[in-house]
Design a protein around this motif. Sequence first.
Motif, short mmCIF file in Angstrom:
data_model
loop_
_atom_site.label_atom_id
_atom_site.label_comp_id
_atom_site.label_asym_id
_atom_site.label_seq_id
_atom_site.Cartn_x
_atom_site.Cartn_y
_atom_site.Cartn_z
N GLY A 87 78.15 68.10 43.55
CA GLY A 87 77.75 67.06 42.73
C GLY A 87 78.77 66.72 41.86
N THR A 101 81.37 63.88 43.12
CA THR A 101 80.80 62.79 42.90
C THR A 101 80.64 62.29 41.91
OG1 THR A 101 79.65 63.06 44.89
CG2 THR A 101 78.77 61.22 43.43
N THR A 102 80.82 63.17 40.86
CA THR A 102 79.55 62.93 39.37
C THR A 102 80.97 62.45 38.89
OG1 THR A 102 77.67 64.08 40.01
CG2 THR A 102 78.67 63.78 37.21
N LEU A 135 74.40 54.29 45.27
CA LEU A 135 74.26 55.95 45.62
C LEU A 135 73.00 56.35 45.82
CD1 LEU A 135 77.13 58.31 43.62
CD2 LEU A 135 76.82 57.00 46.55
N ASN A 157 71.65 61.86 45.01
CA ASN A 157 72.91 61.67 44.10
C ASN A 157 72.26 60.93 42.94
OD1 ASN A 157 74.76 61.28 45.55
ND2 ASN A 157 73.76 60.34 46.94
N ASN A 206 73.70 62.82 39.64
CA ASN A 206 74.66 62.14 40.01
C ASN A 206 74.56 61.18 39.39
OD1 ASN A 206 75.42 65.00 41.06
ND2 ASN A 206 76.11 63.41 43.42
N SER A 207 74.50 60.09 39.26
CA SER A 207 74.13 58.62 38.53
C SER A 207 73.93 58.92 36.85
CB SER A 207 73.47 57.48 39.41
OG SER A 207 73.62 57.37 40.34
N ASN A 265 81.28 55.70 47.68
CA ASN A 265 81.24 57.01 47.71
C ASN A 265 82.66 57.98 47.97
OD1 ASN A 265 80.24 59.93 47.64
ND2 ASN A 265 78.52 59.06 49.23
N ARG A 322 81.80 63.38 51.94
CA ARG A 322 79.93 63.45 51.13
C ARG A 322 79.17 62.27 51.51
NH1 ARG A 322 77.94 67.35 49.93
NH2 ARG A 322 79.14 68.45 47.84
#
Length: 444
Positions: free
Chosen positions: A112, A115-116, A270, A275, A278-279, A305, A309
Amino acid sequence: MNKIAILGGGESGTGAAVLAKTKGFEVFLSDNGKIPDNQKARLAEWKIDYEEGGHSVEKILEADEIIKSPGIPDTAGIIRKVKEAGINIISEIEFAGRYDRAKKICITGSNGKTTTTSLIYHLLQLAGLNVGLGGNIGKSYAYQVATCDFDIYVLEISSFQLDNMYDFKADIAILTNITPDHLDRYDHKIENYARAKFRITRNMNEDDCFIFCSDDEITIKHLNDIVIKAKMLPFTQKGQVGQGAYVENDKFIVKYGSEECRIFLDELALQGKHNLYNSMAAAIAGKAMEIDDEKIREGLKTFKNIEHRLEKVATVGGVLYINDSKATNVNSAWYALESMDRPVVWIAGGTDKGNDYSELYDLARQKVKALICLGKDNRKLHESFSGIIPVIEDASSAEEAVSKAYGIAASGDTVLLSPCCASFDLFKNYEERGRLFKEAVRNL
């Protein structure tokens, strides 16, 4: 100190070389393998002395300090010689931090983190801030410190980059999670790997923020052993927290100081449990950076995204094809399978890093109708999933894997490339694996 040797001629190494050159050091870069053409062009542009295809040990040992690229393990012969000579070894992140006065938001974790990192960068850009993106993603941090003038950096930092970091300090540190990965570099001990991850909190003080997942068992287990002076801001999907982020019915709530921000789950760009974590981490960082609630909501809604991924490639004959080539460990694949809501034809395999597939058994039973093993040696996958997944086949190229998946999948199914393994047996890297998968899908 006037001589610096750099080991490794990738993005990290050449970036460090450019920064060293701009700061007046005598620089020599050495790579045991081949240096990519674009990096050679950068070295030539900055008139930096370099070699490839082997190390000139005597010349390297003349250096006052060594900057080591993250991909080089401590067991490498040249590293042993440097240590015997008593020369200080640092990472590119450590070196660049010496010359950077920008605010730094640093993200690490087993899964993650890319993405983060990308999500936080998106939020800060949307808020109109002068922000750079670097570390393990995009242009090297050192290169940007040498050539740009940002007020803030969002840096993805791997455990390998943290290993040789000593005086560097994050203003906001985020640890997404810790799951067994890369243990071959840490004497096969999870506690060594966890300690490496927690190095991201080094040198932090009471004005800084540490954002972490309180649902992650390994993180919590090690949290008590490490002195962290920063403000602790957990995020969780199990219960509530006084400061940080938690889920309540159809939204998640972020609390920072006396402020509170509410974000509806169905508005997030996401989707999926992983996810959501991550958000939440990104939203806490946004609040800590004093970004307006509306901008945080807008950023979480509009984010696209990252490639490789859980990337939706195409729908062919009612079958959805998803590229999750970046899932190079068991935990990443677990998150991918957990987020699937249709029958799955799963493409997995590659260079096994000592994987334990047992944590995937329940999800595989519930969701996977067929497994296509994409690797040179698929015995372990066969042994692990025989009797759990009804159909198991082998493929030795992305094209063959997609062709077999196409033959098995029915309308309403998902074909998921989520390999669980590194790519180096058949591909240069996970990006090439993902690109070839997408190409094969588009050729159907």
